[in-house]
Design a protein around this motif. Structure first.
Motif, mmCIF file in Angstrom:
data_model
loop_
_atom_site.group_PDB
_atom_site.id
_atom_site.type_symbol
_atom_site.label_atom_id
_atom_site.label_comp_id
_atom_site.label_asym_id
_atom_site.label_seq_id
_atom_site.Cartn_x
_atom_site.Cartn_y
_atom_site.Cartn_z
ATOM 1 N N ASP A 1 8.742 -29.020 7.807
ATOM 2 C CA ASP A 1 10.100 -30.368 8.730
ATOM 3 C C ASP A 1 10.405 -30.834 7.270
ATOM 4 N N ALA A 2 10.163 -31.548 7.203
ATOM 5 C CA ALA A 2 10.447 -32.455 6.055
ATOM 6 C C ALA A 2 11.026 -32.062 4.874
ATOM 7 N N ASP A 3 10.938 -31.341 4.469
ATOM 8 C CA ASP A 3 10.586 -30.346 3.502
ATOM 9 C C ASP A 3 12.515 -29.404 3.371
ATOM 10 N N GLY A 4 12.680 -28.906 4.999
ATOM 11 C CA GLY A 4 14.025 -28.114 5.078
ATOM 12 C C GLY A 4 13.320 -26.584 4.650
ATOM 13 N N GLY A 5 11.534 -26.850 5.031
ATOM 14 C CA GLY A 5 11.474 -25.506 4.969
ATOM 15 C C GLY A 5 11.229 -24.584 6.114
ATOM 16 N N TRP A 6 10.796 -23.428 5.821
ATOM 17 C CA TRP A 6 10.888 -22.999 7.149
ATOM 18 C C TRP A 6 9.220 -21.709 7.079
ATOM 19 N N TRP A 7 8.861 -21.069 8.282
ATOM 20 C CA TRP A 7 7.266 -20.946 8.459
ATOM 21 C C TRP A 7 7.656 -19.915 9.246
ATOM 22 N N PHE A 8 6.286 -18.583 8.716
ATOM 23 C CA PHE A 8 6.009 -17.458 9.511
ATOM 24 C C PHE A 8 5.695 -17.974 11.467
ATOM 25 N N HIS A 9 4.411 -18.516 10.978
ATOM 26 C CA HIS A 9 3.686 -18.820 12.541
ATOM 27 C C HIS A 9 2.532 -20.018 12.123
ATOM 28 N N LEU A 10 2.126 -21.003 13.261
ATOM 29 C CA LEU A 10 1.880 -22.007 12.709
ATOM 30 C C LEU A 10 0.142 -21.927 13.811
ATOM 31 N N ARG A 11 -0.483 -23.193 12.678
ATOM 32 C CA ARG A 11 -1.718 -23.297 13.198
ATOM 33 C C ARG A 11 -1.528 -25.044 13.908
ATOM 34 N N ARG A 12 -2.542 -25.345 14.465
ATOM 35 C CA ARG A 12 -3.434 -26.733 14.896
ATOM 36 C C ARG A 12 -4.226 -27.441 14.494
ATOM 37 N N CYS A 13 -4.230 -27.845 13.371
ATOM 38 C CA CYS A 13 -5.417 -28.934 13.033
ATOM 39 C C CYS A 13 -6.578 -29.604 14.842
ATOM 40 N N ALA A 14 -7.544 -28.726 15.159
ATOM 41 C CA ALA A 14 -8.354 -29.157 15.943
ATOM 42 C C ALA A 14 -8.832 -30.154 15.954
ATOM 43 N N GLN A 15 -9.287 -31.008 15.241
ATOM 44 C CA GLN A 15 -9.473 -32.311 14.935
ATOM 45 C C GLN A 15 -8.626 -33.172 14.915
ATOM 46 N N CYS A 16 -7.229 -33.480 14.398
ATOM 47 C CA CYS A 16 -6.034 -34.436 14.025
ATOM 48 C C CYS A 16 -4.758 -34.435 14.425
ATOM 49 N N GLY A 17 -4.500 -32.651 15.368
ATOM 50 C CA GLY A 17 -3.644 -32.428 15.782
ATOM 51 C C GLY A 17 -2.826 -31.953 14.834
ATOM 52 N N HIS A 18 -2.801 -32.167 13.207
ATOM 53 C CA HIS A 18 -1.719 -31.723 11.683
ATOM 54 C C HIS A 18 -1.020 -29.934 12.901
ATOM 55 N N VAL A 19 0.019 -30.098 12.284
ATOM 56 C CA VAL A 19 0.483 -28.775 12.889
ATOM 57 C C VAL A 19 0.871 -28.333 11.909
ATOM 58 N N GLY A 20 0.594 -26.494 10.824
ATOM 59 C CA GLY A 20 1.169 -26.467 9.609
ATOM 60 C C GLY A 20 0.951 -24.747 9.523
#
Length: 117
Positions: free
Chosen positions: A22-41
Motif C-alpha cells: 500500500d505504501a509503495d503502490g504495489g499489489w499482492w496475491f494473498h495476504l498474511r497477518r502477523c499473529a504477534q503484532c498484526g502486521h498485514v503483509g
C-alpha cells in the motif's frame, strides 16, 4: 502451536491490505497477518513477499491467513502449517469485496505471469 508463543489475540490487523505494498503502490496475491503484532503483509507468491520479510526483520514467527474463510496459521520458525489456532482480534480477513489478487486498480493485466511459484 506452542502455548500461544508469538500470538497476541488482542492486536488488530494493521490494515486491509499489505502495509508495504500500500505504501509503495504495489499489489499482492494473498495476504498474511502477523499473529504477534498484526502486521498485514503479502504472501510468498506475491511479487514482494512482505510477510516473510516481516518475519526476518522482527522474528515474529506466526502468521495467519488474512483471506476470507481461511483460519490456518504458518510458523516460519519451524516451517509448520496449523489448520487452526487462537482467534485473533477482528477483522479476520481483508474485506470480502476486495479482489484477489488485489487491490482493485493496481493489479497488472498480466499478473499471473509475475507470480512467484
Amino acid at each position: 502451536m506452542s502455548g500461544g508463543n508469538g500470538i497476541d489475540p488482542s492486536v488488530p490487523p494493521s490494515g486491509s491490505g499489505c502495509a508495504e505494498c500500500d505504501a509503495d503502490g504495489g499489489w499482492w496475491f494473498h495476504l498474511r497477518r502477523c499473529a504477534q503484532c498484526g502486521h498485514v503483509g503479502c504472501c510468498d507468491s506475491s511479487p514482494a513477499r512482505h510477510a516473510t520479510a516481516h518475519f526476518r526483520a522482527t522474528g515474529h514467527p506466526l502468521v495467519q491467513s488474512f483471506e476470507p474463510g481461511e483460519g490456518w496459521y504458518w510458523d516460519y520458525s519451524t516451517n509448520e502449517l496449523y489448520e487452526s489456532g487462537p482467534e485473533l482480534a477482528p477483522p479476520a480477513s481483508h474485506p470480502a469485496d476486495q479482489p484477489t489478487p488485489g487491490p482493485a486498480g493496481r493489479v497488472p493485466v498480466d499478473w499471473a505471469k509475475v507470480l512467484r511459484a
